[in-house]
Write an enzyme that holds these catalytic residues in place. Structure first.
Site, PDB file in Angstrom:
ATOM      1  N   LYS A  69      68.897  27.178  38.460  1.00 25.17           N
ATOM      2  CA  LYS A  69      69.622  25.932  38.181  1.00 25.17           C
ATOM      3  C   LYS A  69      69.406  25.387  36.756  1.00 25.17           C
ATOM      4  CE  LYS A  69      70.063  23.951  42.822  1.00 25.17           C
ATOM      5  NZ  LYS A  69      69.860  22.729  43.612  1.00 25.17           N
ATOM      6  N   ASP A 106      74.307  17.673  43.328  1.00 22.10           N
ATOM      7  CA  ASP A 106      73.246  17.366  44.296  1.00 22.10           C
ATOM      8  C   ASP A 106      73.105  15.859  44.526  1.00 22.10           C
ATOM      9  OD1 ASP A 106      72.528  19.943  44.982  1.00 22.10           O
ATOM     10  OD2 ASP A 106      70.923  20.080  43.492  1.00 22.10           O
TER      11      ASP A 106
HETATM   12  P1  NAP Z   1      60.799  21.791  43.267  1.00 21.30           P
HETATM   13  O1  NAP Z   1      61.465  21.449  41.985  1.00 21.30           O
HETATM   14  O2  NAP Z   1      60.028  23.060  43.375  1.00 21.30           O
HETATM   15  O3  NAP Z   1      59.831  20.552  43.670  1.00 21.30           O
HETATM   16  C1  NAP Z   1      58.978  20.636  44.780  1.00 21.30           C
HETATM   17  C2  NAP Z   1      58.284  19.294  44.990  1.00 21.30           C
HETATM   18  O4  NAP Z   1      57.490  19.388  46.195  1.00 21.30           O
HETATM   19  C3  NAP Z   1      57.332  18.908  43.862  1.00 21.30           C
HETATM   20  O5  NAP Z   1      57.366  17.520  43.683  1.00 21.30           O
HETATM   21  C4  NAP Z   1      55.976  19.368  44.421  1.00 21.30           C
HETATM   22  O6  NAP Z   1      54.887  18.664  43.877  1.00 21.30           O
HETATM   23  C5  NAP Z   1      56.140  19.001  45.881  1.00 21.30           C
HETATM   24  N1  NAP Z   1      55.207  19.731  46.735  1.00 21.30           N
HETATM   25  C6  NAP Z   1      55.240  21.046  47.057  1.00 21.30           C
HETATM   26  N2  NAP Z   1      54.187  21.351  47.855  1.00 21.30           N
HETATM   27  C7  NAP Z   1      53.489  20.192  48.036  1.00 21.30           C
HETATM   28  C8  NAP Z   1      52.299  19.856  48.742  1.00 21.30           C
HETATM   29  N3  NAP Z   1      51.623  20.781  49.433  1.00 21.30           N
HETATM   30  N4  NAP Z   1      51.870  18.572  48.717  1.00 21.30           N
HETATM   31  C9  NAP Z   1      52.564  17.628  48.014  1.00 21.30           C
HETATM   32  N5  NAP Z   1      53.682  17.897  47.312  1.00 21.30           N
HETATM   33  C10 NAP Z   1      54.138  19.155  47.320  1.00 21.30           C
HETATM   34  O7  NAP Z   1      61.863  21.855  44.461  1.00 21.30           O
HETATM   35  P2  NAP Z   1      63.253  21.055  44.614  1.00 21.30           P
HETATM   36  O8  NAP Z   1      64.355  21.914  44.134  1.00 21.30           O
HETATM   37  O9  NAP Z   1      63.085  19.689  44.069  1.00 21.30           O
HETATM   38  O10 NAP Z   1      63.381  21.028  46.223  1.00 21.30           O
HETATM   39  C11 NAP Z   1      62.475  20.247  46.980  1.00 21.30           C
HETATM   40  C12 NAP Z   1      62.854  20.295  48.469  1.00 21.30           C
HETATM   41  O11 NAP Z   1      64.172  19.795  48.646  1.00 21.30           O
HETATM   42  C13 NAP Z   1      62.864  21.694  49.073  1.00 21.30           C
HETATM   43  O12 NAP Z   1      62.346  21.554  50.376  1.00 21.30           O
HETATM   44  C14 NAP Z   1      64.332  22.063  49.114  1.00 21.30           C
HETATM   45  O13 NAP Z   1      64.639  22.967  50.157  1.00 21.30           O
HETATM   46  C15 NAP Z   1      64.968  20.704  49.385  1.00 21.30           C
HETATM   47  N6  NAP Z   1      66.358  20.584  48.870  1.00 21.30           N
HETATM   48  C16 NAP Z   1      67.335  20.245  49.758  1.00 21.30           C
HETATM   49  C17 NAP Z   1      68.643  20.090  49.313  1.00 21.30           C
HETATM   50  C18 NAP Z   1      69.736  19.735  50.282  1.00 21.30           C
HETATM   51  O14 NAP Z   1      70.912  19.946  49.977  1.00 21.30           O
HETATM   52  N7  NAP Z   1      69.414  19.168  51.429  1.00 21.30           N
HETATM   53  C19 NAP Z   1      68.951  20.283  47.944  1.00 21.30           C
HETATM   54  C20 NAP Z   1      67.910  20.618  47.056  1.00 21.30           C
HETATM   55  C21 NAP Z   1      66.614  20.763  47.539  1.00 21.30           C
HETATM   56  P3  NAP Z   1      54.120  19.218  42.557  1.00 21.30           P
HETATM   57  O15 NAP Z   1      54.930  18.770  41.396  1.00 21.30           O
HETATM   58  O16 NAP Z   1      52.792  18.589  42.621  1.00 21.30           O
HETATM   59  O17 NAP Z   1      54.074  20.731  42.678  1.00 21.30           O
END
Ligand code: NAP
Length: 278
Positions: A69, A106
């Protein structure tokens, strides 16, 4: 001359888990269109070649998903200013002259999912608490700010990433320590989990909701499971909850419109088609 058989798809690595083909092919069939939407597993080293090939292959465009992305922005000819602020694109539309335009839907999908639960929902109703500071959080922050939010509290395991968002987006956005998440809920009108905590296979999000007003909308952008432990706890408490399926479905609508010329609707039949894939 533009073909009436329209093709699009999603580029990711890996990409086999993506539900986007189910969504778009459902709409192609529902609206009686001629076309197809496929999966394109594109290794990061091939991303530029794959994107540049869209026009040569006659595709209308594509979606871009993890991990491309951010990098994909460099390989298109123009990026929508909203997507520039979000720092990522999730859609490419091939223009009539062959130029590649990048967009990010998004945030739109997220806001629409809240409006499905509460049609009059407004971002300026009150404070918003965002858990997580990754790509999805960033898109949601931009959408809330554009909706008039004046108090956005971001809490992330890695404080520096929340600080970066606060610095970039100014006074309305504050970064707080992850350990303050229970207190941060005081007076909130919206709580959203954008971390992966609570997803199937991950540990649950550990948060005490006692300070969260009963009027607050609680959303989780995870959609597997549909009801995360956070949403379960919030529902038992009496709060209105919104799962991540709506965001997934609604973000797809503007892309479909751009490629196929029809603004599609999110229907119970579409939701059932997606639920059947879980
Ligand atoms: P990302 O950029 O990798 O961000 C992940 C986030 O989760 C970061 O803030 C990370 O914190 C946190 N995290 C991961 N493991 C953790 C833990 N054990 N304890 C506390 N915080 C934790 O991912 P993203 O693209 O933003 O996506 C995040 C989530 O949203 C995913 O589950 C994804 O499937 C979902 N999503 C859904 C949609 C939809 O259409 N519904 C769209 C996009 C994403 P750190 O910074 O500390 O690592």
């Amino acid at each position: 001359m533009k073909s009436t058989h329209i093709m699009a798809g999603v580029m990711g690595w890996p990409v086999s888990h993506s539900r986007s083909p189910v969504i778009h092919n459902h709409w192609i069939s529902e609206y009686g269109l001629s076309g197809a939407y496929g999966l394109f597993p594109v290794h990061p080293s091939q991303l530029e070649a794959a994107i540049r090939g869209l026009q040569a292959l006659g595709l209308a465009g594509c979606n871009i998903t993890i991990p491309h992305k951010v990098d994909a922005m460099r390989f298109v000819d123009w990026v929508d200013p909203l997507a520039v602020r979000m720092g990522a694109i999730n859609t490419i539309v091939v223009q009539q002259d062959g130029a590649l335009h990048g967009f990010n839907h998004d945030g739109y999908g997220y806001v629409q999912s809240l409006r499905e639960a509460q049609p009059n929902w407004q971002a300026d109703t009150g404070p918003a608490v965002i858990l997580g500071a990754g790509g999805a959080a960033r898109a949601i922050v931009v959408s809330l700010l554009d909706g008039g939010a004046t108090d956005i509290r971001i809490l992330n395991r890695t404080l520096s990433k929340a600080d970066d968002l606060a610095q970039e987006f100014g006074m309305a956005v504050r970064a707080l320590n992850w350990s303050e998440r229970a207190d941060a809920l005081e007076g909130a009108a919206l709580l959203v989990n954008t971390t992966s905590l609570g997803m199937n296979g991950e540990s649950a999000l550990d948060i005490d909701l006692s300070k969260l007003p009963i009027s607050a909308l609680v959303s989780d952008i995870i959609y597997v499971p549909l009801e995360t432990p956070l949403l379960h706890a919030a529902r038992l408490k009496g709060n209105t909850t919104v799962n991540g399926l709506g965001m997934l479905l609604h973000q797809a609508r503007p892309a479909f419109h751009a490629w196929f010329g029809v603004m599609p609707q999110v229907t119970p039949q579409l939701k059932n088609a997606i639920l059947a894939t879980f």
